[in-house]
Design a protein around this motif. Structure first.
Motif, PDB file in Angstrom:
ATOM      1  N   TRP A 144       1.239  -1.367  -0.131  1.00  0.00           N
ATOM      2  CA  TRP A 144      -0.233  -0.204  -0.276  1.00  0.00           C
ATOM      3  C   TRP A 144       1.284   1.161   0.269  1.00  0.00           C
ATOM      4  O   TRP A 144       0.876   2.279  -1.213  1.00  0.00           O
ATOM      5  CB  TRP A 144      -1.143  -0.263   1.290  1.00  0.00           C
ATOM      6  CG  TRP A 144      -2.222   1.512   1.542  1.00  0.00           C
ATOM      7  CD1 TRP A 144      -1.641   1.862   2.453  1.00  0.00           C
ATOM      8  CD2 TRP A 144      -3.232   1.613   0.362  1.00  0.00           C
ATOM      9  NE1 TRP A 144      -2.682   2.833   2.171  1.00  0.00           N
ATOM     10  CE2 TRP A 144      -3.550   3.085   1.312  1.00  0.00           C
ATOM     11  CE3 TRP A 144      -3.555   0.719  -1.028  1.00  0.00           C
ATOM     12  CZ2 TRP A 144      -4.044   3.381  -0.012  1.00  0.00           C
ATOM     13  CZ3 TRP A 144      -4.350   1.395  -1.354  1.00  0.00           C
ATOM     14  CH2 TRP A 144      -4.854   2.648  -0.946  1.00  0.00           C
ATOM     15  N   SER A 145       1.949   0.790   0.998  1.00  0.00           N
ATOM     16  CA  SER A 145       2.686   2.341   0.851  1.00  0.00           C
ATOM     17  C   SER A 145       3.187   2.243  -1.059  1.00  0.00           C
ATOM     18  O   SER A 145       3.554   3.773  -1.064  1.00  0.00           O
ATOM     19  CB  SER A 145       4.128   2.354   1.910  1.00  0.00           C
ATOM     20  OG  SER A 145       4.655   2.581   1.953  1.00  0.00           O
ATOM     21  N   THR A 146       3.523   1.222  -1.391  1.00  0.00           N
ATOM     22  CA  THR A 146       4.225   1.414  -2.564  1.00  0.00           C
ATOM     23  C   THR A 146       3.252   2.585  -3.990  1.00  0.00           C
ATOM     24  O   THR A 146       3.701   3.594  -4.222  1.00  0.00           O
ATOM     25  CB  THR A 146       5.103   1.051  -3.525  1.00  0.00           C
ATOM     26  OG1 THR A 146       5.628  -0.066  -2.601  1.00  0.00           O
ATOM     27  CG2 THR A 146       4.977   0.227  -4.592  1.00  0.00           C
ATOM     28  N   VAL A 147       2.316   1.205  -3.381  1.00  0.00           N
ATOM     29  CA  VAL A 147       0.554   2.487  -4.342  1.00  0.00           C
ATOM     30  C   VAL A 147       0.155   3.790  -4.314  1.00  0.00           C
ATOM     31  O   VAL A 147       0.877   4.728  -4.840  1.00  0.00           O
ATOM     32  CB  VAL A 147      -0.308   1.749  -4.054  1.00  0.00           C
ATOM     33  CG1 VAL A 147      -1.612   2.011  -4.531  1.00  0.00           C
ATOM     34  CG2 VAL A 147      -0.100  -0.016  -4.843  1.00  0.00           C
ATOM     35  N   VAL A 148       0.158   4.398  -2.597  1.00  0.00           N
ATOM     36  CA  VAL A 148      -0.401   5.789  -2.594  1.00  0.00           C
ATOM     37  C   VAL A 148       1.339   6.429  -2.999  1.00  0.00           C
ATOM     38  O   VAL A 148       0.963   7.444  -2.873  1.00  0.00           O
ATOM     39  CB  VAL A 148      -0.561   5.805  -1.299  1.00  0.00           C
ATOM     40  CG1 VAL A 148      -1.731   4.661  -0.973  1.00  0.00           C
ATOM     41  CG2 VAL A 148       0.765   4.870   0.018  1.00  0.00           C
ATOM     42  N   SER A 149       2.696   6.233  -2.301  1.00  0.00           N
ATOM     43  CA  SER A 149       3.761   6.962  -2.582  1.00  0.00           C
ATOM     44  C   SER A 149       4.143   7.359  -4.345  1.00  0.00           C
ATOM     45  O   SER A 149       5.144   7.776  -4.926  1.00  0.00           O
ATOM     46  CB  SER A 149       4.556   6.747  -1.480  1.00  0.00           C
ATOM     47  OG  SER A 149       5.014   5.574  -2.705  1.00  0.00           O
ATOM     48  N   ARG A 150       3.362   5.955  -5.335  1.00  0.00           N
ATOM     49  CA  ARG A 150       3.350   5.599  -6.420  1.00  0.00           C
ATOM     50  C   ARG A 150       5.115   5.237  -7.020  1.00  0.00           C
ATOM     51  O   ARG A 150       5.862   6.198  -7.798  1.00  0.00           O
ATOM     52  CB  ARG A 150       2.958   6.889  -7.076  1.00  0.00           C
ATOM     53  CG  ARG A 150       1.677   6.986  -8.096  1.00  0.00           C
ATOM     54  CD  ARG A 150       0.717   8.260  -8.702  1.00  0.00           C
ATOM     55  NE  ARG A 150       1.499   9.484  -8.192  1.00  0.00           N
ATOM     56  CZ  ARG A 150       0.442  10.434  -8.767  1.00  0.00           C
ATOM     57  NH1 ARG A 150       0.008  10.124  -9.822  1.00  0.00           N
ATOM     58  NH2 ARG A 150       0.621  11.196  -7.911  1.00  0.00           N
ATOM     59  N   THR A 151       5.087   4.420  -5.793  1.00  0.00           N
ATOM     60  CA  THR A 151       7.580   4.513  -5.710  1.00  0.00           C
ATOM     61  C   THR A 151       7.385   3.246  -7.274  1.00  0.00           C
ATOM     62  O   THR A 151       6.779   2.140  -6.764  1.00  0.00           O
ATOM     63  CB  THR A 151       7.839   4.267  -4.427  1.00  0.00           C
ATOM     64  OG1 THR A 151       7.609   5.195  -3.745  1.00  0.00           O
ATOM     65  CG2 THR A 151       9.158   4.109  -4.787  1.00  0.00           C
ATOM     66  N   ARG A 152       8.187   4.007  -8.178  1.00  0.00           N
ATOM     67  CA  ARG A 152       8.568   2.877  -9.284  1.00  0.00           C
ATOM     68  C   ARG A 152       9.470   1.139  -8.532  1.00  0.00           C
ATOM     69  O   ARG A 152      10.489   1.783  -8.138  1.00  0.00           O
ATOM     70  CB  ARG A 152       8.960   3.607 -10.272  1.00  0.00           C
ATOM     71  CG  ARG A 152       8.660   2.283 -11.242  1.00  0.00           C
ATOM     72  CD  ARG A 152       9.346   3.302 -12.655  1.00  0.00           C
ATOM     73  NE  ARG A 152       8.522   4.885 -12.708  1.00  0.00           N
ATOM     74  CZ  ARG A 152       7.110   4.211 -13.747  1.00  0.00           C
ATOM     75  NH1 ARG A 152       6.633   2.734 -14.269  1.00  0.00           N
ATOM     76  NH2 ARG A 152       6.819   5.060 -14.403  1.00  0.00           N
TER      77      ARG A 152
END
Length: 428
Positions: free
Chosen positions: A24-32
């Motif tokens: 979820w953290s990756t998704v909301v931060s839009r981190t590739r």
């Protein structure tokens, strides 16, 4: 009253991280999270970028006796299942074995294991393969291994419909619950990253040859030029509602509708799937859920990343939603495309969005291509109806759609006053 099936546990092992909250953290931060392939040397292949699970140590999740019998794809399944069971508050070994079942999706089976053994067969002096070659590559290996280890002896099975399989798995889990099995493990993982597996995917002509991870996978964009392969996925605990309530389980949401159709056509170099059949799968899911298109908060699409497939998907969405532009969000550019594991990961994203009361902004496109001008979420927003439609297409004509209704958002914890003591160590 129709038996209802809810999701009470989420286990994610993906390029976005290990654990639901890492994802979820990756998704909301839009981190590739895509990057150079490291599971083997890809220098001689046109595709050299992929999504790999970071810092994955298989021995953390299974003993060596099971690991030597199985492929990395199954190792990822061991981890995701343990995480899902822990998240649901269920034991790792069933108190009632016949009340628990395993229904996962698969496509290509144990690629890395099979590659190693076949290389030994034709390249080594022994001219043999190991005894476990007969089972480790098999597409049902993960289901069998999980059933044996956790002692889940209810009706188990495997769904094979490529990327659509992650959704088909959950639909079948609901049917299994309605037939009397209160707990079902569903979802999918994948590991299509071996020389042989990559060669098979390259033959489709659908993979990206870009070397810069930041621009390699751009679904619906004017620069879309194929997908980036990925490993990993998500596993869920699907549970009969009264069973979940009786034990006080946290509920993420309910699977309320699903639909599956088929194009009856091979995926060729010039094909793009049948938008009419794809749209029909979405309508079936909405009708079975008793949901009108206007009630859908967000669509998580297949997002293959080739111009013709993206336009066909956009056409299907317009056919279903008409003049009302439905919000669309995809995280696949961040992680790569993990086939059936990828559609399961989209389900995890949708359920976590409701748990956090936040529809995440889409990871692209930056510039929508002609025919792909959908209502992509540019900023996060709160859901209104708490209904999501997840859609997926598998090679050679599989189309699937799943409707999820999120549970009420969990209230934020009340901040403690400065003088208020915290809980003592070991307190419940």
């Amino acid at each position: 009253m129709t038996t209802r099936a809810v999701v009470t546990g989420i286990g994610v092992v993906a390029p976005s991280g290990i654990g639901a909250e890492a994802h979820w953290s990756t998704v909301v931060s839009r981190t590739r999270r895509t990057g150079p392939i490291t599971l083997f040397d890809p220098a001689s292949y046109p595709t050299r970028v992929a999504g790999q699970v970071p810092d994955f140590e298989a021995l953390t999740w299974a003993d060596n006796r099971r690991l030597v019998q199985t492929d990395r794809w199954t190792h990822l399944g061991f981890a995701a299942t343990r995480l899902a069971l822990a998240d649901a508050g269920l034991p790792e070994h069933a108190p009632d074995p016949y009340g628990y079942a395993v229904t996962l999706a698969s496509s290509s089976g144990g690629n890395l294991f099979g590659q190693r053994e076949l290389q030994r067969l034709w390249g080594g002096p022994s001219r043999t393969v190991g005894a476990y070659q007969s089972i480790a590559w098999f597409y049902a290996a993960s289901v069998g291994q999980l059933s044996i280890h956790h002692q889940f002896k209810g009706p188990c099975g495997v769904l094979v419909s490529e990327s659509a399989g992650g959704l088909d798995s959950l639909a079948h889990a609901v049917r299994t619950v309605r037939r009397g099995t209160p707990v079902v493990i569903a979802g999918a993982t994948e590991c299509p990253l071996s020389p042989y597996a990559l060669a098979c995917q390259l033959r489709s002509g659908l993979l990206s040859a870009a070397t810069d991870p930041a621009g390699a996978y751009r679904p619906f964009d004017v620069d879309a030029a194929g997908y980036v392969p990925a490993e990993g996925g998500a596993v869920f605990v699907v549970e009969e509602l009264s069973h979940a309530l009786a034990r006080g389980a946290r509920i993420y949401g309910e699977v309320t509708g699903w639909g599956a159709t088929h194009d009856a056509a091979h995926t060729g170099p010039d094909s793009a799937g049948d938008p009419a059949q794809y749209a029909r799968a979405m309508r079936l899911a909405l009708d079975r859920a008793g949901v009108a298109p206007d009630d859908v908060d967000v669509v998580l699409p297949d997002a293959l990343g080739t111009p013709r497939h993206d336009r066909a998907e956009a056409d299907a969405l317009r056919a279903v939603f008409g003049d009302r532009p439905v919000p669309v969000s995809t995280a696949k550019p961040l992680t790569g495309r993990a086939h059936q594991g990828g559609s399961a990961l989209d389900v995890a994203t949708a359920l976590l969005a409701f748990a956090h009361d936040t529809l995440p902004a889409s990871a692209g496109p930056d510039r929508p291509a002609d025919g792909c001008e959908l209502d992509f979420l540019r900023e996060a927003r709160r859901p209104a109806s708490r209904v999501a439609l997840v859609a997926a297409r598998g090679f050679d004509g599989f189309n699937s759609a799943l409707v999820l209704r999120g549970a009420a958002a969990r209230p934020a914890p009340t901040p403690r006053r400065a003088a208020e003591p915290g809980p003592t160590q070991g307190a419940a």
